[in-house]
Design an enzyme around this catalytic site. Structure first.
Site, mmCIF file in Angstrom:
data_model
loop_
_atom_site.group_PDB
_atom_site.id
_atom_site.type_symbol
_atom_site.label_atom_id
_atom_site.label_comp_id
_atom_site.label_asym_id
_atom_site.label_seq_id
_atom_site.Cartn_x
_atom_site.Cartn_y
_atom_site.Cartn_z
ATOM 1 N N ARG A 220 3.422 8.224 6.802
ATOM 2 C CA ARG A 220 3.799 8.463 5.528
ATOM 3 C C ARG A 220 2.595 8.808 4.572
ATOM 4 N NH1 ARG A 220 4.203 4.338 1.094
ATOM 5 N NH2 ARG A 220 4.871 5.545 -0.727
ATOM 6 N N HIS B 60 1.467 9.419 -5.860
ATOM 7 C CA HIS B 60 0.854 7.981 -5.593
ATOM 8 C C HIS B 60 -0.126 7.798 -6.595
ATOM 9 C CE1 HIS B 60 1.027 4.810 -2.228
ATOM 10 N NE2 HIS B 60 0.114 4.522 -3.178
ATOM 11 N N GLU C 180 6.381 3.242 -6.385
ATOM 12 C CA GLU C 180 6.026 2.137 -7.097
ATOM 13 C C GLU C 180 5.929 2.629 -8.564
ATOM 14 O OE1 GLU C 180 2.989 -0.297 -5.523
ATOM 15 O OE2 GLU C 180 4.131 -0.542 -3.574
ATOM 16 N N ASN D 284 8.802 -1.164 -0.673
ATOM 17 C CA ASN D 284 7.446 -1.484 -0.342
ATOM 18 C C ASN D 284 7.534 -3.204 -0.722
ATOM 19 O OD1 ASN D 284 6.791 1.074 -0.138
ATOM 20 N ND2 ASN D 284 5.219 1.066 -1.854
ATOM 21 N N TYR E 128 5.351 -6.658 -0.109
ATOM 22 C CA TYR E 128 4.165 -7.734 0.334
ATOM 23 C C TYR E 128 4.262 -9.147 0.336
ATOM 24 C CZ TYR E 128 1.752 -3.284 0.549
ATOM 25 O OH TYR E 128 1.527 -2.008 1.085
ATOM 26 N N GLU F 141 6.067 0.363 2.833
ATOM 27 C CA GLU F 141 5.046 -0.166 2.921
ATOM 28 C C GLU F 141 5.144 -1.781 3.304
ATOM 29 O OE1 GLU F 141 2.207 0.237 -0.190
ATOM 30 O OE2 GLU F 141 2.584 2.165 -0.392
HETATM 31 C C1 FCB Z 1 0.899 -0.883 -2.928
HETATM 32 C C2 FCB Z 1 0.399 0.526 -2.938
HETATM 33 C C3 FCB Z 1 -0.529 0.827 -2.059
HETATM 34 C C4 FCB Z 1 -1.566 -0.209 -1.629
HETATM 35 C C5 FCB Z 1 -0.892 -1.591 -1.053
HETATM 36 C C6 FCB Z 1 -1.654 -2.686 -0.840
HETATM 37 O O1 FCB Z 1 1.081 -1.538 -4.261
HETATM 38 O O2 FCB Z 1 1.552 1.342 -3.061
HETATM 39 O O3 FCB Z 1 -1.256 2.188 -2.446
HETATM 40 O O4 FCB Z 1 -2.513 -0.404 -2.700
HETATM 41 O O5 FCB Z 1 -0.109 -1.811 -2.426
#
Ligand code: FCB
Length: 457
Positions: free
Chosen positions: A94, A138, A183, A306, A308, A360
């Site tokens: 990607r 992006h 995002e 995405n 995290y 992500e």
């Molecule tokens: C996300 C972004 C990516 C990267 C990660 C850690 O929010 O899409 O570009 O910075 O965080």
């Protein structure tokens, strides 16, 4: 570069047999990057200025005054980088397209050298047997469009649709997936409400309007590409989190609902035909033109998510901190893999979801290069636990089609500059030397394990 097969297998870090089983069929393995974070060559071959170039060169905006001028020099080293991707044995890559590289002003003339770069990149992937998943935006808006109002201007949505149509015509028949935005919450909120990201504005109501123009641009782009016969699956990538109330109190639960509405539902509801949520605590609804919501609610061929960390909602003063049972990453983000399962199960319950990719997921870690290698065991643990969570979501019926580890390489982490490392490969920015971390080796072996074969050396 040290051989990628030089680490011994690590039996303690293997995926469970259940996860291997759940992720075996119909699941793509990938790695992800984004143009501004790796390409560099900011002024080469006719590339225009982006809002992130301007932001980086504004003193005080980015840690250490770091810029994307050189980054990982991927623009010149892309062949080597595609070889690194291939060495992992992944199915898919990607990446994003830098709008100012292909259309320097964001309207009008196209830059043939920029278009040719992505043309070669996609061919290079296919030659190596790797599927190409492209993202159109992006975060690197052409500065010339910002000078005309940027995403605060409705006209930018139309400019984006023209750009999407051109790139779809060029690459669409060779792409496995094409996402409009990455995002949009970050562009709207961090770019226009908190000012932490380019273009650095601080106006929450403006941010709400920006979010609408981003979604409108997505809808206009889908319509334009579908009018041309949609040559590949079309979708969007959202950053999502589960939200946990700190306690059972009415205040904490109400705060959690507001966070979820602002972070997740603000994007999901309009994309699935429900318009903007109107819960208390959210910004006023943006100005919405006739027909906008229908455009935005056009069917998605896939949804990229995405993930995290989770959001922790405490209304107490001072707030009750999250438990952080598994610790935090080098970004300070709580490690909470079960939030990924919880999020997916909740989305599945609430929306008629298309196929889902985790576009992500990954971990910043203060990696140290020692004797030609990086022992990043915490990153392995982070990825492994999130894959276990995905396997559970898949077992209960979430239509998950793949996982992209963020990121292939250490890279420019926005306002953190080069201080945060997310890569499976370490980058020495002085020499541009790439070195595989232990996690790269583990990821390659895990993919091989899930497929039922041995790791290739
Ligand atoms: C996300 C972004 C990516 C990267 C990660 C850690 O929010 O899409 O570009 O910075 O965080």
């Amino acid at each position: 570069m040290k051989s990628i097969s030089s680490f011994p297998p690590d039996p303690t870090a293997a995926l469970s047999a259940n996860a291997v089983q759940a992720l075996r069929e119909g699941f793509s393995w990938g790695v992800a990057t984004a143009a501004f974070q790796i390409e560099g060559a900011a002024r080469s071959d006719g590339r225009g200025e982006s809002i992130w170039d301007r932001f980086c060169h504004t003193p005080g905006k980015v840690r250490n005054g770091d810029t994307g001028d050189v980054a990982c020099d991927h623009y010149h080293r892309w062949r080597e980088d595609l070889d690194l991707i291939a060495s992992l044995g992944v199915d898919a890559y990607r990446f994003s397209i830098a709008w100012p590289r292909v259309q320097p002003l964001g309207h009008g003339a196209w830059n043939e050298a920029g278009l040719a770069f992505y043309d070669r990149l996609v061919d290079g992937l296919l030659e190596r047997g790797i599927q190409a998943h492209a993202t159109l935006y992006h975060w690197d808006l052409p500065q010339a469009l910002q000078d005309r109002g940027g995403w605060a201007s409705r006209d930018t949505a139309q400019r984006f649709a023209d750009y999407a149509q051109r790139l779809h015509a060029l690459l669409g028949d060779r792409l496995a997936a094409l996402a409009t935005h990455n995002e949009p919450w970050c562009t709207a909120q961090l770019g226009h409400a908190t000012g932490q990201f380019a273009p650095g504005q601080r106006d929450p109501q403006l941010a709400a309007q920006v979010s609408h123009h981003l979604l409108l641009s997505h809808g206009l782009a889908l319509a334009a590409m579908r009018a041309d016969g949609a040559r590949c699956p079309l979708g969007i990538v959202l950053n999502h989190s589960s939200v946990t109330p700190a306690s059972d109190s009415a205040e904490d639960r109400a705060l959690a609902a507001t966070h979820y509405a602002g972070f997740v539902r603000w994007y999901m509801d309009p994309l699935f035909g429900r318009g903007y949520p109107q819960d208390p605590g959210l910004p006023q609804r943006p100005v919405v033109g006739a027909g906008d919501l229908d455009l935005i609610a056009a069917p998605l061929d896939f949804l990229g998510i995405n993930y995290y960390t989770r959001i922790w909602a405490s209304a107490a003063q001072p707030p009750v901190p999250p438990p952080r049972a598994l610790g935090v990453t080098d970004m300070g983000w709580e490690i909470h893999p079960d939030g990924l399962r919880e999020l997916l199960v909740g989305l599945q319950r609430d929306y008629p979801l298309p196929p889902i990719y985790i576009t992500e997921n990954g971990m910043a870690h203060a990696d140290l290069l020692h004797e030609g290698t990086v022992d990043d065991a915490p990153r392995i643990d982070y990825v492994r636990r999130h894959l276990e969570a995905l396997a559970e979501a898949r077992r209960v019926g979430v239509d998950l089609r793949g996982y992209f580890c963020w990121s292939l390489l250490d890279n420019f982490e926005w306002d953190s500059g080069y201080a945060k490392r997310f890569g499976l490969f370490h980058v020495d920015y002085a020499t541009q030397q790439r070195t595989h971390k232990r996690s790269a080796h583990w990821y390659r072996d895990t993919i091989a394990q899930v497929r039922g074969g041995a790791a290739h050396g």
